[in-house]
Design a protein around this motif. Sequence first.
Motif, PDB file in Angstrom:
ATOM      1  N   LEU A  38      -2.882   0.147   0.630  1.00  0.00           N
ATOM      2  CA  LEU A  38      -3.060  -0.289   2.017  1.00  0.00           C
ATOM      3  C   LEU A  38      -2.282  -1.563   2.319  1.00  0.00           C
ATOM      4  O   LEU A  38      -1.729  -1.725   3.414  1.00  0.00           O
ATOM      5  CB  LEU A  38      -4.556  -0.507   2.302  1.00  0.00           C
ATOM      6  CG  LEU A  38      -5.414   0.761   2.384  1.00  0.00           C
ATOM      7  CD1 LEU A  38      -6.902   0.403   2.376  1.00  0.00           C
ATOM      8  CD2 LEU A  38      -5.064   1.563   3.641  1.00  0.00           C
ATOM      9  N   ASN A  65       0.429  -1.465   5.208  1.00  0.00           N
ATOM     10  CA  ASN A  65       0.155  -2.200   6.454  1.00  0.00           C
ATOM     11  C   ASN A  65       0.668  -3.645   6.450  1.00  0.00           C
ATOM     12  O   ASN A  65       0.506  -4.368   7.435  1.00  0.00           O
ATOM     13  CB  ASN A  65      -1.347  -2.201   6.725  1.00  0.00           C
ATOM     14  CG  ASN A  65      -1.900  -0.789   6.846  1.00  0.00           C
ATOM     15  OD1 ASN A  65      -1.236   0.104   7.350  1.00  0.00           O
ATOM     16  ND2 ASN A  65      -3.123  -0.587   6.362  1.00  0.00           N
ATOM     17  N   PRO A  93      -6.157  -5.431   3.181  1.00  0.00           N
ATOM     18  CA  PRO A  93      -7.178  -4.662   3.886  1.00  0.00           C
ATOM     19  C   PRO A  93      -8.567  -5.278   3.746  1.00  0.00           C
ATOM     20  O   PRO A  93      -8.831  -6.032   2.806  1.00  0.00           O
ATOM     21  CB  PRO A  93      -7.124  -3.301   3.182  1.00  0.00           C
ATOM     22  CG  PRO A  93      -6.702  -3.633   1.778  1.00  0.00           C
ATOM     23  CD  PRO A  93      -5.710  -4.760   1.934  1.00  0.00           C
ATOM     24  N   GLU A 141     -11.990  -1.080   5.347  1.00  0.00           N
ATOM     25  CA  GLU A 141     -10.789  -0.237   5.284  1.00  0.00           C
ATOM     26  C   GLU A 141     -10.630   0.400   3.909  1.00  0.00           C
ATOM     27  O   GLU A 141     -10.263   1.567   3.790  1.00  0.00           O
ATOM     28  CB  GLU A 141      -9.553  -1.070   5.625  1.00  0.00           C
ATOM     29  CG  GLU A 141      -9.489  -1.476   7.095  1.00  0.00           C
ATOM     30  CD  GLU A 141      -8.374  -2.468   7.380  1.00  0.00           C
ATOM     31  OE1 GLU A 141      -7.865  -2.469   8.523  1.00  0.00           O
ATOM     32  OE2 GLU A 141      -8.022  -3.250   6.476  1.00  0.00           O
ATOM     33  N   GLU A 154     -10.793   4.418   2.998  1.00  0.00           N
ATOM     34  CA  GLU A 154      -9.648   5.030   2.310  1.00  0.00           C
ATOM     35  C   GLU A 154     -10.098   5.908   1.144  1.00  0.00           C
ATOM     36  O   GLU A 154      -9.533   6.977   0.889  1.00  0.00           O
ATOM     37  CB  GLU A 154      -8.698   3.929   1.808  1.00  0.00           C
ATOM     38  CG  GLU A 154      -7.469   4.422   1.081  1.00  0.00           C
ATOM     39  CD  GLU A 154      -6.411   4.997   2.004  1.00  0.00           C
ATOM     40  OE1 GLU A 154      -5.416   5.538   1.482  1.00  0.00           O
ATOM     41  OE2 GLU A 154      -6.571   4.915   3.242  1.00  0.00           O
TER      42      GLU A 154
END
Length: 259
Positions: free
Chosen positions: A132, A136, A140, A144, A148
């Motif tokens: 993540l 991103n 995270p 999140e 996931e």
Amino acid sequence: MVQGKVEICGVNTSKLPLLKTQEKEALFAKIQAGDHTAREEYIKGNLRLVLSVIKRFSGSNENVDDLFQIGCIGLIKAIDNFDSTLNVKFSTYAVPMIIGEIRRFLRDNHTIRVSRSLKDTAYKAIYAKEGLTKRNLKEPTIVEIAAEIGISKEDVVFALDAIQNPMSLYEPVYTEGGDTLYVMDQISDKKNKEENWIEQLSLSEAMKKLSSREHEIIQLRFFEGKTQMEVADYIGISQAQVSRLEKNALKVMKNYLTA
């Protein structure tokens, strides 16, 4: 640690793929273009590297499956941070990353034993966090990470807490807006930086390509600071011979490091 174990974490190590140099370069180009399938293939193609590293920790008495999973985390970090423009072999960059990840695990793995299910959950959370973060470009949240991997945030927190040592240098102290401050960030350490690990490992591997006499000369000249004349007196040859052997040794090392 069990030696000669064929299946580790459900992976048949006797059938691990071995990528050729051209295949690695082609896959890495795809990875840089955002190809997730190529990234997975690259990971699988370098699992032999993880396997070779965990053999160095055979005396740790840790479960081989645990070491392999932790080593894989180090491998993934290496893949996500590797700069192919530096003309350094991926293995030269990846090995110290894998070793560092395993050493942190061994250091932080206190005497309180954690159940297999908790460890598995923690490993999934760590893997998801890395993915993540890369995807991103920010760290995270627990929510999140939980989404996931399909596990409640309470279980994720509990699992991660179970494998952490409260006094670890990698313990997060404060997080705000995706930026995490760790205990180690408050400590100055100019000696054991990651880039120094990589440099030392690279030099060590390069020196293995030298003859015993060349190795001795490089050790005396550049690690002990002796002059060519002092080296000549020490090993009983002429200064001219020392100069010639030194030049050849440096050429061999340079060719290895830039190959």
